[in-house]
Every structure is written in C-alpha cells, then in structure tokens.
Design a protein around this motif. Structure first.
Motif, PDB file in Angstrom:
ATOM      1  N   GLY A  81      -1.316   7.624   8.167  1.00 14.55           N
ATOM      2  CA  GLY A  81      -0.093   9.220   7.623  1.00 14.55           C
ATOM      3  C   GLY A  81       0.485   8.947   6.690  1.00 14.55           C
ATOM      4  O   GLY A  81       0.744   9.635   5.696  1.00 14.55           O
ATOM      5  N   SER A  82       1.369   7.911   6.418  1.00 12.78           N
ATOM      6  CA  SER A  82       2.116   7.877   5.805  1.00 12.78           C
ATOM      7  C   SER A  82       1.222   7.347   3.983  1.00 12.78           C
ATOM      8  O   SER A  82       1.584   7.593   2.987  1.00 12.78           O
ATOM      9  N   LEU A  83       0.314   6.513   4.194  1.00  9.44           N
ATOM     10  CA  LEU A  83      -1.109   5.927   3.562  1.00  9.44           C
ATOM     11  C   LEU A  83      -1.189   7.365   2.667  1.00  9.44           C
ATOM     12  O   LEU A  83      -1.505   7.413   1.359  1.00  9.44           O
ATOM     13  N   ALA A  84      -2.207   8.392   3.539  1.00 11.53           N
ATOM     14  CA  ALA A  84      -2.421   9.564   3.116  1.00 11.53           C
ATOM     15  C   ALA A  84      -1.882  10.267   2.343  1.00 11.53           C
ATOM     16  O   ALA A  84      -1.946  11.051   1.611  1.00 11.53           O
ATOM     17  N   VAL A  85      -0.414   9.810   2.595  1.00 13.21           N
ATOM     18  CA  VAL A  85       0.796  11.185   2.220  1.00 13.21           C
ATOM     19  C   VAL A  85       1.052  10.526   0.489  1.00 13.21           C
ATOM     20  O   VAL A  85       1.001  11.293  -0.151  1.00 13.21           O
ATOM     21  N   SER A  86       0.862   9.198   0.680  1.00 14.29           N
ATOM     22  CA  SER A  86       1.142   8.223  -0.659  1.00 14.29           C
ATOM     23  C   SER A  86       0.299   8.693  -1.757  1.00 14.29           C
ATOM     24  O   SER A  86      -0.118   9.062  -3.140  1.00 14.29           O
ATOM     25  N   ILE A  87      -1.379   8.412  -1.726  1.00 15.67           N
ATOM     26  CA  ILE A  87      -2.053   8.478  -2.072  1.00 15.67           C
ATOM     27  C   ILE A  87      -2.417   9.989  -2.525  1.00 15.67           C
ATOM     28  O   ILE A  87      -2.365  10.383  -3.481  1.00 15.67           O
ATOM     29  N   LEU A  88      -2.534  11.345  -1.494  1.00 12.71           N
ATOM     30  CA  LEU A  88      -1.982  12.477  -1.787  1.00 12.71           C
ATOM     31  C   LEU A  88      -1.433  12.989  -3.206  1.00 12.71           C
ATOM     32  O   LEU A  88      -1.477  13.550  -3.962  1.00 12.71           O
TER      33      LEU A  88
END
Length: 331
Positions: free
Chosen positions: A165-172
C-alpha cells in the motif's frame, strides 16, 4: 567462501509449535539450483511471517528458511547468462515458500527465477521495493492498461501503511494521481502525506455493512491490498468504467458482492499476482521501478534490521503494526 552460512531457521517442535532461531548451516544443505547467490539484503513480507509461524498454506516442510525476497551477488553459476559478481535479485516463484529463501546469507535457485539488477537500482533499493514494490507496480500498471488516467478522478489505496500500500501510494503520487489512502492508524497520517496522499480516510468509511448492491460513485480506480468487505465496498463505489485491482486477503478471502457494479457500471476487477508473473513482465516492471516509477521517498519507507531482529518484526507484522518496509541487512 565459508563452508557455513547464517540463516533464520524455522523448526517445528514435537509439541507442534514453531521456533525461529539464527543458526549456522552448511552450504551443502542448500537445495539444488543453477545459481548460488551471496545475499546482501532481503525484506520482510506478510507471507514470510506466515511461513515463519508454520502456516501450511505457505510452507509444508520444516525446518525451513523463509524469505520470498533476496538481492545479492552471484558466487557460482551453471548457466551462461549469469556470471560470478553479477548483481541480481530474486522475488516470488517458490523462494521462501517451499524452497529455502532470503533470510540467509546464501541461496541457490533455478536460473529462471533470477533477475539482473537494473542499472539504476542498488541492491538495497531493490529490496526496499522487493515483492511489495513489484506487486504495487503491477497494480498501478493494471490501472494504466485499463486507461485509468489521473484526469479521471481519485484513486483509492487500501492497507496504505503496509508494504504494498505505501509503495502504491508513492508510485501513484509520483505519476500525478490524486491518491486517497485508507488506514486505521491516525499516527500514520504524516507518513502518508509525505508519500503523496492527497486525502486520508479511516477504514470504517469504506467498510459498508448495509448490503446495498451499489453505492455512490466515487473512485476512478482502486488498488486494494486487503480483500474482504473493504474490497467489496470499493467495488460498489467505483465510477462507471473504473478499475479495481486486488492483491491481498489480510481482511478476508471471501468477496460478497453482486454483478451490478460490473454489468451496470462496467467496473473491471483485475487480480494481481507477483509470484508467477512472467519474466518478460517482471523485467518491464522492474525497468519502470528503476526509473520513472521509483518512489521519491524510499528512505522514508524503510526500517533496516538484522537477522537476529527478525522474530520481533515477524510478530509485529502479523499484528498489523508495521509501517512501510522492513529491510533485512545480511552483509
């Protein structure tokens, strides 16, 4: 090269309990494979914690060495595509499940599992990303393939303080999306804002219990990392033509919904798997993660630990008390 190596070994006791202990193991005990790798870094994932506590759905045979991620340097190779001193990484396949994994100074694996380290990534960065980063990027890629662009509206990310989740937030956020992060941890709001979340909501706001087949349209896209009723609620509140990706089940494996979001709103539900993902797709996604999609605040996402500290962190991740990524330093 030493004849033994350190590893976190999980052993089943006669009382059917599972113990975790750092031990020395002979190199000759490693499983057969084409490539011997001196591991420099690994990372802790939820699946590793399940394996380390005896979950038979993940690991069937004990004693066992968990760790579904590993990055390091080739020591020995039986195949021409990999040579000593090559920098490589391994994520997924059977590593750390029923094949001894990355919580060890050495692994031996089939050549088909090995990914050359992209030139723009360090070994350390590759494992801050690891399986979680690959899964997050596959989810983002799924939205992009379905033509979910930043201009269409908000993208919801559940389980936003966890690894995926945290990596998805950052990439998006880096790609210009308006990200709404879901968490039950009020102390994590500053962390999520730093990663780029535009709005943070409590999980109770997307845990609808009335059983309505459809809810007010809101999300252009969803990256769901938890499953269960949060996924069902997200599907029911996705915009016409929107897309939902699903990659986790920590909130439950059952999905209770109707066909209405799919046949009345054209919502698309896409499953994300990083374990058996094809090598061509892996190479494509890792090339993106090494360049335009590399999260801006990787250092903010990670806590670095030793092998000896793993048992404590395994307990914490099972309790849902981990924020971001746990990097295991094996140098």
């Amino acid at each position: 090269m030493s004849a033994t190596f350190k590893a976190l070994q999980v052993t089943q006791t006669p009382e059917q309990q599972f113990t975790q202990e750092v031990v020395n193991i002979g190199l000759d005990k490693l499983p057969p494979g084409d490539v011997l790798i001196r591991v420099h870094y690994s990372s802790l994932n939820y699946k590793d914690a399940l394996s380390a506590t005896g979950n038979r759905g993940v690991t069937r045979q004990f004693p066992h060495i968990p760790g579904i991620d590993a990055a390091g340097i080739v020591v020995n190779s039986n195949v021409p595509q990999f040579k000593p001193n090559d920098l490589v990484m391994v994520t997924g396949y059977d590593l750390g499940m029923n094949t001894w994994g990355g919580f060890a100074e050495y692994i031996r694996v089939p050549a088909e599992w090995v990914v050359p380290l992209p030139s723009d990534l360090t070994l350390q960065e590759s494992m801050i990303l690891g399986t979680a980063g690959l899964t997050a990027a596959l989810s983002v890629n799924g939205l992009i393939q379905q033509e979910i662009t930043p201009s269409l509206g908000e993208v919801l990310v559940t389980g936003s303080t966890g690894g995926v989740g945290s990596l998805a937030v950052s990439i998006l956020a880096k790609l210009g999306y308006s990200v709404v992060a879901v968490t039950g941890k009020s102390k994590s709001h500053d962390f999520l804002k730093k990663l780029g979340a535009k709005l943070i909501i409590n999980r109770s706001e997307i845990d609808e219990q009335t059983g309505k087949p459809l809810l007010k349209e809101r999300w252009a896209g969803v990256i769901d990392t938890v499953g269960g009723n949060l996924l069902a609620t997200a599907i029911k509140s996705t915009q016409y033509g929107g897309c939902v990706t699903a990659c986790g089940l920590v909130a439950g494996a059952n999905l209770t919904t109707t066909v209405y979001p799919f046949i009345l709103r054209g919502v698309r539900l896409i499953g994300i798997d990083s374990v058996q993902c094809s090598m061509d797709k892996r190479l494509l996604i890792w090339s993106k993660l090494a360049a335009a999609w590399k999260p801006t605040y990787l250092d903010e996402l990670v806590t670095t630990i030793s092998l000896e500290q793993l048992p404590e962190k395994i307990s914490e991740i099972l309790q849902g008390n981990i924020q971001g990524r746990i990097l295991v330093d094996l140098r």
